[in-house]
Design an enzyme around this catalytic site. Structure first.
Site, short mmCIF file in Angstrom:
data_model
loop_
_atom_site.label_atom_id
_atom_site.label_comp_id
_atom_site.label_asym_id
_atom_site.label_seq_id
_atom_site.Cartn_x
_atom_site.Cartn_y
_atom_site.Cartn_z
N ASP A 145 0.81 -1.22 0.00
CA ASP A 145 0.00 0.00 0.00
C ASP A 145 0.84 1.27 0.00
O ASP A 145 2.07 1.23 0.17
CB ASP A 145 -0.97 0.00 1.20
CG ASP A 145 -0.29 -0.47 2.50
OD1 ASP A 145 0.95 -0.32 2.61
OD2 ASP A 145 -0.99 -0.97 3.39
N ASN A 153 -7.17 -2.69 14.63
CA ASN A 153 -8.56 -3.03 14.28
C ASN A 153 -8.64 -4.28 13.39
O ASN A 153 -9.69 -4.59 12.85
CB ASN A 153 -9.24 -1.84 13.58
CG ASN A 153 -8.56 -1.46 12.28
OD1 ASN A 153 -7.60 -2.11 11.84
ND2 ASN A 153 -9.04 -0.41 11.63
N GLU A 207 -9.51 -2.20 5.55
CA GLU A 207 -10.09 -1.85 6.84
C GLU A 207 -11.37 -2.64 7.09
O GLU A 207 -12.02 -3.09 6.13
CB GLU A 207 -10.42 -0.34 6.86
CG GLU A 207 -9.22 0.57 6.65
CD GLU A 207 -8.33 0.72 7.89
OE1 GLU A 207 -8.34 -0.18 8.76
OE2 GLU A 207 -7.62 1.73 7.98
#
Ligand code: PGA
Length: 253
Positions: A66, A134, A141
């Site tokens: 990324d 997370n 995500e």
């Protein structure tokens, strides 16, 4: 799924580096999927040591996960700069064989397509991953759906907060990134997910156990046929407590 728990991150990094060395040595055109962030730094330090001891990367292709949208490679917090600083400048990988998505182009959709082509032409032999607090992998995500291909993502608040330590302020953290999707990760021949420190313990536990869910993207690794979680004691804490509890329940009835 293999789980390896080491006393500290340096020992864990030696293990991960040895796995990578084997792939680099035994594959004609090895493709390494690489990650950024604090977690892979000890691994890259170890690979640099291996290089200094004789391991060549001249035949290796690298594919990074990324990049932040809006940061040019020259920006010190870009992942292009990160890879230079922590790995590429110390080893003999050829610049033209390193791939990182560009976050500073006008045509982001075109860049996603271009990167998917690069990935298609270079199936990954070993994919290095970190994990977000997370449960994100790459910048995939938690969401109601998870994307397959390279895409632009709005970063979660927890991710921006976690990554603000690298920037002067939270406001300076880009709120979007370009990230590979789940396909190249799931198609990699081997996945090494590294996690260090207690802050990751809950996400690690949830990734390893329970069902696959889009609210915890790393849980999808449960369906991968060759994944190893490489942990230190801190990141393994909740998992180990749970194992102990299960064991006690089993022993006592
Ligand atoms: P970190 O990030 O290594 O900086 O903790 C990992 C990740 O967000 O994937």
């Amino acid at each position: 799924m293999n789980i390896r728990i080491f006393s500290d991150e340096r020992t864990a990094a030696v293990y991960a580096a040895a796995v990578i060395e084997y792939v680099v040595q035994t594959t004609e055109h090895p493709v390494l999927g690489l990650a950024t962030g604090s977690t892979p730094v000890p691994l890259y330090d170890q690979l640099v040591e291996f290089h200094q001891a004789g391991l060549s990367f001249a035949h290796v292709t690298t594919i990074n996960l990324d990049e932040y949208v809006g940061l040019p490679p020259s920006h010190p917090q870009s992942y292009h700069a990160f890879m230079e600083e922590h790995l590429f400048r110390y080893i003999d990988v050829r610049k033209e064989n390193t791939n990182i998505p560009r976050g500073d182009v006008q045509d982001l959709a075109g860049e996603c397509k271009r990167y998917d082509e690069v990935i298609k032409n270079h199936p990954i032999d070993v994919q290095v991953l970190g994990i977000g607090v997370n449960g994100h992998i790459g910048f995939n995500e938690p969401d109601s759906v998870l994307k397959v291909g390279t895409h632009v993502v709005t970063l979660a608040e927890e991710t921006i907060a976690a990554n603000s330590r690298f920037f002067a302020s939270t406001q300076e953290v880009p709120n979007r990134a370009i990230t590979v999707g789940l396909q190249p990760i799931l198609r990699a021949k081997k996945v090494l997910l590294l996690a260090f420190g207690e802050a990751k313990a809950q996400a690690v536990m949830q990734a390893i156990s329970g069902d696959v869910r889009t609210s915890l993207p790393a849980s999808i690794l449960q369906v991968h046929p060759n994944v190893t979680f490489v942990l230190d004691q801190g990141a393994a804490r909740v998992f180990l407590e749970e194992e102990k509890r299960k064991h006690a329940t089993y022993n006592h009835g």
